[in-house]
Design a protein around this motif. Structure first.
Motif, PDB file in Angstrom:
ATOM      1  N   THR A  90       0.803  -1.224   0.000  1.00 60.05           N
ATOM      2  CA  THR A  90       0.000   0.000   0.000  1.00 60.05           C
ATOM      3  C   THR A  90       0.833   1.269   0.000  1.00 60.05           C
ATOM      4  O   THR A  90       0.524   2.220  -0.721  1.00 60.05           O
ATOM      5  CB  THR A  90      -0.934   0.016   1.216  1.00 60.05           C
ATOM      6  N   ASP A  91       1.904   1.298   0.796  1.00 62.02           N
ATOM      7  CA  ASP A  91       2.645   2.544   0.997  1.00 62.02           C
ATOM      8  C   ASP A  91       4.015   2.587   0.329  1.00 62.02           C
ATOM      9  O   ASP A  91       4.523   3.679   0.047  1.00 62.02           O
ATOM     10  CB  ASP A  91       2.833   2.812   2.497  1.00 62.02           C
ATOM     11  N   TYR A  92       4.615   1.431   0.107  1.00 59.42           N
ATOM     12  CA  TYR A  92       5.968   1.390  -0.456  1.00 59.42           C
ATOM     13  C   TYR A  92       6.058   0.327  -1.554  1.00 59.42           C
ATOM     14  O   TYR A  92       6.803  -0.651  -1.439  1.00 59.42           O
ATOM     15  CB  TYR A  92       6.996   1.096   0.643  1.00 59.42           C
ATOM     16  N   PRO A  93       5.288   0.499  -2.642  1.00 56.93           N
ATOM     17  CA  PRO A  93       5.281  -0.521  -3.699  1.00 56.93           C
ATOM     18  C   PRO A  93       6.608  -0.654  -4.429  1.00 56.93           C
ATOM     19  O   PRO A  93       6.845  -1.663  -5.090  1.00 56.93           O
ATOM     20  CB  PRO A  93       4.181  -0.034  -4.641  1.00 56.93           C
ATOM     21  N   LEU A  94       7.476   0.344  -4.309  1.00 59.37           N
ATOM     22  CA  LEU A  94       8.812   0.256  -4.878  1.00 59.37           C
ATOM     23  C   LEU A  94       9.784   0.928  -3.917  1.00 59.37           C
ATOM     24  O   LEU A  94       9.642   2.117  -3.607  1.00 59.37           O
ATOM     25  CB  LEU A  94       8.892   0.938  -6.247  1.00 59.37           C
ATOM     26  N   GLY A  95      10.745   0.185  -3.435  1.00 54.12           N
ATOM     27  CA  GLY A  95      11.739   0.731  -2.525  1.00 54.12           C
ATOM     28  C   GLY A  95      12.934  -0.196  -2.449  1.00 54.12           C
ATOM     29  O   GLY A  95      12.814  -1.403  -2.686  1.00 54.12           O
ATOM     30  N   TYR A  96      14.069   0.365  -2.111  1.00 57.18           N
ATOM     31  CA  TYR A  96      15.299  -0.434  -2.030  1.00 57.18           C
ATOM     32  C   TYR A  96      15.507  -0.894  -0.598  1.00 57.18           C
ATOM     33  O   TYR A  96      15.421  -0.097   0.341  1.00 57.18           O
ATOM     34  CB  TYR A  96      16.497   0.388  -2.492  1.00 57.18           C
TER      35      TYR A  96
END
Length: 344
Positions: A45-51
């Motif tokens: 919901t909040d971080y669909p793409l992150g490292y």
């Protein structure tokens, strides 16, 4: 199997946040239950793409993004985990993604008698006990014993059977997927947990003639639903060939990507009531369970069908031990650690 119950989640067990507020994948408690920790939900919901620096990869958790990474030619295998490159099958479900994976040279459908025989031997050994652990006493040995028996090996004592003995004789090509048994153990344990948790479903799936584990039968659909809801492999690593736009932003070229299969399989944007185990769901999707013709997938389905039938034949009154509730563990690979039952 445990499901998400956010209203009962203690505040102290919320996922630890890393840079930018994103929850870290390899955080305390995540290997126990990333579903109950709401880790996957927060990522979707909040971080669909992150490292994630702990994993060293970009995270994809939404079904649409994971499906793209598994099928789009702009993604390739990740070289550090043995995954294939280019057009080879993606390691997924029970498939290891061998470069030569394809229809097996061994007629695995003909292995059904060996699988059935092994399952009944193991089930009868448990039947006389007051209490048993199906993971330790059944799931651990059925895949190894069935594979060895199908390969023509004879072991007088299944309790001493090497877990990878099957590889000694089959050694070749597409059958490489069926040699290692750990993933089939996890999948079988999850399947048995889901079935034993619902007596009505159990009775319906195993009643009457011709109720095998083919894809269209109730038992077969229950096996497929288990691989969606409780996948033995939670994370599949891929790599981008070029920049790729996903729902949460843009992935750089030549970037390691972690496809969170466990999160994608319970994405409410793709599956209705995703935490519910429902073999009759109308939105079932074969994508996340791996290639249908993989030898490991075919053998796993046989083990699920004959394993369940053997247990019910030897122990028609089998039930959970008093006070026991099945719960899965693990993050990279996942399955119940114990399944305590009263055989009668």
């Amino acid at each position: 199997m445990s499901v998400e119950r956010p209203e009962s989640l203690p505040a102290a067990r919320r996922p630890h946040r890393i840079a930018g507020g994103q929850p870290g994948l390899l955080t305390p408690g995540a290997t126990t239950d990333p579903y109950r920790l709401r880790l996957y939900r927060l990522l979707r919901t909040d971080y669909p793409l992150g490292y994630d620096p702990g994993l060293g990869a970009w995270l994809l958790s939404r079904y649409t993004d994971v499906a793209q990474a598994l099928t789009d030619p702009r993604f390739t295998g990740y070289p550090h985990d043995g995954a294939p490159r280019g057009r080879a099958p993606v390691p997924l479900g029970l498939c290891r993604g061998s470069l030569v994976c394809g229809p097996s040279t061994v007629p695995w459908s003909a292995a059904a008698p060996a699988v059935e025989r092994t399952a009944y031997v193991l089930a009868r050994r448990i039947a006389g006990r007051e209490r048993a652990d199906l993971v330790a006493d059944f799931c651990r040995w059925l895949p190894a014993g069935a594979a060895a028996a199908a390969a023509g090996l004879s072991y007088p004592d299944l309790s001493t059977l090497p877990r990878h003995a099957h590889q000694r004789r089959t050694g070749g090509a597409a059958d490489d997927c069926a040699g290692p048994t750990a993933l089939r153990e996890h999948a079988l344990a999850s399947f048995l947990a889901n079935m034993l948790d619902d007596p009505d479903l159990l009775a319906a799936a195993t009643a009457g003639p011709g109720t095998g584990a083919g894809p269209g039968t109730l038992l077969g659909r229950a096996w497929t639903e288990t691989l969606r809801r409780d996948p033995p492999v939670q994370i599949v690593l891929r790599r981008t060939r070029t920049e790729v736009t996903v729902s949460g932003g843009t992935l750089p070229a030549d970037a390691p990507v972690a496809c969170l299969i466990g999160a994608a399989g319970r994405d409410p944007a793709r599956f209705g009531a995703p935490d519910r185990f429902d073999p009759l769901r109308t939105d079932a999707d074969p994508l996340l369970i791996g290639p249908a013709g993989c030898p490991a997938a075919l053998l796993g389905r046989l083990e699920a069908e004959h394993g369940l039938r053997a247990l019910l034949t030897a122990m028609p009154g089998i039930r959970w031990a008093e006070g026991f509730r099945p719960a899965a563990g693990g993050l990279l690979t996942r399955g119940p650690r114990t399944l305590l039952v009263r055989p009668s």
